[in-house]
Design a protein around this motif. Structure first.
Motif: not given
Ligand code: B12
Lengths: 214, 464
Positions: B92-93, B102, B131, B197, B203, B230-231, B272, B274-277
């Protein structure tokens, strides 16, 4: 059990990330006639804040935080119904969701859990949420804060739509609007006139604390 | 993984699909699966696969396919003996090295990277890299694919299709380029990435689109993303199992809808932070998961496009290059056929022309070091060894002259001495890379697309 020990037991349950123990401690609080409000404010809340502090210092990780939040919820389920309606316990109601056209929810769920654990009433609308639904739900639940998550460049525009919609209803001032998600930035939040940007769950809690006061 | 371990993962996935099931939000996919014998609960959208169903549906997935280019020279047989690299997609950048900032990516970035990609020898598949933020969002995908079709003759992988109409439009575009809808069914000129997902959901929009891809035999890279902790479970075995179940379920839905529809095992799993996901695609766990994905693909005889480059470094340069240089070699070694993603940093969000060239160099090194060692009379060179004998040199030998051209020769650096580097202005590799990108852009002329085909593409995009 005396009040001091009950409060300690509540705090311990959170800090050992133990939902079962939290529920048991909450029931013990009820049995020992500890004021439920006090059980929350002096037992549970300081404990979850300590976990949050540790998280920020990188002493504990996200799973600890989420488990502590779960433990908090288990205790709250027991205590909340016992608190008279007029005594306000929640800091504020936050309506949160992922914007229309976007189904990314991992980050939003983390944020929503953390807010809940930190004493906010959270109404999570899920993903692919219509602009009007954010506002309708906020009205219905008398929320103070609206949180919108967007993970794609093609969907972050919907965060601005929420603001435009509020402006068109002349209700912009009624709500604090926070935005977040991968492609969003502090600048973007400013540009669209949001009240704040949350880089991650911990900073979002701080932001929500600020917005709930203002 | 041992054969018995692959079996365990496969059987655990079948157990999950039989007992827990998977939520299939697409009505079309649910209907196809119901007809095929799955247990479908329309109110919850959960589909369960009774014993034996998965294995019997999977029988019609082609194990070998050819991803076609616009021209035949770019055809890519997936027969278990080749490795190919794609560009990374949907950033996206765009990075500006000079100002270290960016900026929003634009359509011209797709045009330019398609031309550069066309000129890069070790790049096989072009996926629109960003994009186009400067075109209306309803034509983001289509306009990117159009630029790709115009500016490179290589195979095109399309990423962000989230509605069946968008898929149909791309099918028409591909048919225009290939010549006809029937021809396109055979010549797989485009392939499409479809995400599951995690955990255990397919989806609505993307899976509806997958049914369109299946109808038209457009190969689908089934891209499970279960992220450890996470998932997906925080263990490799568990995360592989969740991903395998999702991959099988979508492959089965496609077979139920259109037997023989080509599908690739296209996982992009990660761990992930581990600290923030946060999404971490540059971790050793990511590599292990990708290796597991390749092994599971082979286990069920699917062509595979798992893992590759594309780390999580927030900016292009040193860290991004380290991550990419480490991520990919083990995958080539276990035989991943299509490896994803050169040119984007920050978890596939930030395009850097410099990184595109750096990654291409990394990929060149990898591809050239993962070749079979051929031993035959010529390569043994026994006669020559005897002729040169003890002492002496091989330098002035015909055999040397013939073979030395095949040595890998880097695009970004040479063996000139330190003094040359000083004399050349002490250029940083990032600057060299950007110059190289600019040079390809100005010198390379991709095979043009016929004017009438170009016009037809424009009409399809404009008609949306
Ligand atoms: C996981 C993932 C998915 C999963 C989502 C699973 C789920 N249940 O959510 C799946 C596989 C389903 C998926 C699907 C798609 N994805 Co996706 N996905 C990602 C990925 C890899 C990671 C996102 C993530 O979960 N991060 C981890 C969390 C913890 O971080 P976070 O979301 O940023 O949240 C943190 C903060 O932002 C903040 N925060 C979040 N929300 C909020 C809200 C508020 C109010 C506040 C204050 C703060 C806040 O706090 C969080 C905690 O720290 C990103 C790449 C990336 N680098 O981000 C692509 C990415 C976002 N996806 C992308 C795309 C293109 C898609 C698809 C279109 C692909 C396809 N072909 O199907 C579909 C989208 C369909 C749709 N209509 O939405 C692109 C978007 C490009 C763009 N146009 O902008 C990305 C950037 C990858 C890429 N380059 O291709 N995706």
């Amino acid at each position: 059990m005396d009040e001091k020990n009950v409060l300690k037991m509540l705090g311990n349950a959170i800090e050992t990330y133990d939902s079962g123990a939290a529920e048991k401690a909450a029931k013990e609080a009820v049995k020992s006639k500890v004021d439920p409000l006090k059980a929350i404010e002096a037992g549970l809340a300081p404990a979850i804040e300590r976990v949050g502090d540790k998280f920020e210092k990188m002493e504990v990780y996200l799973p600890e935080l989420m488990l502590a939040a779960d433990a908090m919820k288990s205790a709250m389920t027991v205590l909340m119904p016992l608190i008279p309606k007029d005594k306000k316990v929640s800091k504020a109601t936050v309506v949160i969701g992922t914007v229309q056209g976007d189904i990314h929810e991992i980050g939003k769920n983390i944020v929503s859990n953390m807010l809940m654990a930190n004493g906010f009433d959270v109404v999570d609308l899920g993903v692919n949420v219509k602009t009007s639904a954010f506002v309708d739900e906020a009205k219905r639940t008398k929320a103070k804060i609206i949180g919108a998550s967007a993970l794609m460049s093609s969907t972050i525009g919907s965060q601005k739509d929420i603001i435009d919609y509020l402006v068109s209803l002349k209700e912009r001032k009624k709500y604090g609007l926070m935005v977040g998600g991968g492609p969003t930035t502090g600048e973007w939040a400013k540009e669209i006139g949001a009240d704040g940007w949350g880089e991650d769950a911990a900073s979002t809690v701080k932001l929500a604390n600020k917005l709930s006061k203002g | 993984m041992k054969e018995s371990d692959r079996k365990k993962v496969h059987e655990a996935s079948l157990d999950v699909l039989e007992t827990v099931g998977i939520r299939v939000m697409s009505k079309d996919a649910r209907a196809a699966l119901k007809d095929a014998g799955a247990e479908v609960d329309d109110s919850s959208a959960v589909v369960k696969f009774p014993e034996g169903l998965v294995d019997s549906l999977m029988r019609t997935v082609p194990s070998k396919i050819v991803l076609a280019g616009r021209t035949k020279e770019h055809d890519l047989p997936l027969d278990g003996t080749h490795h190919y690299y794609t560009t990374d997609g949907c950033g996206i950048y765009t990075w500006d090295q000079k100002t270290q900032t960016r900026n929003e990516s634009v359509l011209a970035d797709i045009t330019k990277t398609a031309i550069i990609g066309d000129g890069l020898p070790y790049l096989s598949i072009y996926e629109p890299m960003v994009v186009a933020n400067d075109v209306p969002s309803k034509i983001h995908v289509l306009s990117g694919v159009r630029e790709a079709m115009r500016n490179t003759s290589k195979h095109i992988e399309t990423e962000s299709t989230t509605t069946p109409d968008e898929a149909r439009a791309q099918v028409r575009m591909a048919a225009e380029v290939v010549g006809s809808a029937e021809e396109m069914r055979k010549r797989h000129y485009i392939s499409a990435m479809v995400c599951t997902i995690s955990p255990l959901v397919l989806d609505a929009g993307a899976t509806d689109a997958a049914m369109v891809w299946a109808d038209n035999h457009v190969p689908v890279h089934i891209t499970g993303m279960a992220s450890m902790g996470l998932s997906g479970p925080a263990t490799i075995g568990g995360a592989l199992t969740v991903n395998h179940a999702e991959t099988l379920a979508l492959a089965c839905a496609m077979q139920a809808r259109s037997p023989g529809a080509p599908a690739l095992y296209g996982s992009v799993q990660s761990s992930m932070d581990a600290r923030t996901g946060a999404y971490n695609s540059g971790s050793p766990e990511t590599i292990l998961l990708s290796i597991g994905n390749v092994e599971m693909a082979k286990h069920c005889r699917m062509p595979c496009s798992a893992g590759g480059t594309g780390g999580s470094s927030r900016i292009p340069g040193l860290r991004a290059s380290i991550e990419n240089a480490v991520l990919s070699p083990p995958l080539a070694a276990v035989g991943s056929e299509v490896m994803n993603g050169i040119g984007l940093a920050d978890g596939s969000t930030l395009l850097s022309y410099e990184q595109m060239i750096l990654d291409h160099e990394i990929v060149g090194l990898i591809l050239n070091s993962h070749r079979a060692i051929e031993i035959d009379d010529d390569s043994l060179a026994l006669d020559l060894i005897k002729k040169v004998g003890i002492g002496g040199t091989y330098l002035a030998e015909m055999h040397t002259l013939k073979n030395v051209r095949g040595f890998y020769s880097p695009m970004l650096w040479d063996m000139s001495p330190f003094e040359s580097w000083v004399a050349g202005g002490k250029k940083d590799l990032m600057d060299v890379a950007l110059e190289k990108a600019q040079k390809i852009l100005s010198d390379h002329k991709p095979e043009p697309l016929d004017a009438d085909k170009t016009k037809a593409l424009d009409e399809i995009v404009a008609g949306v």
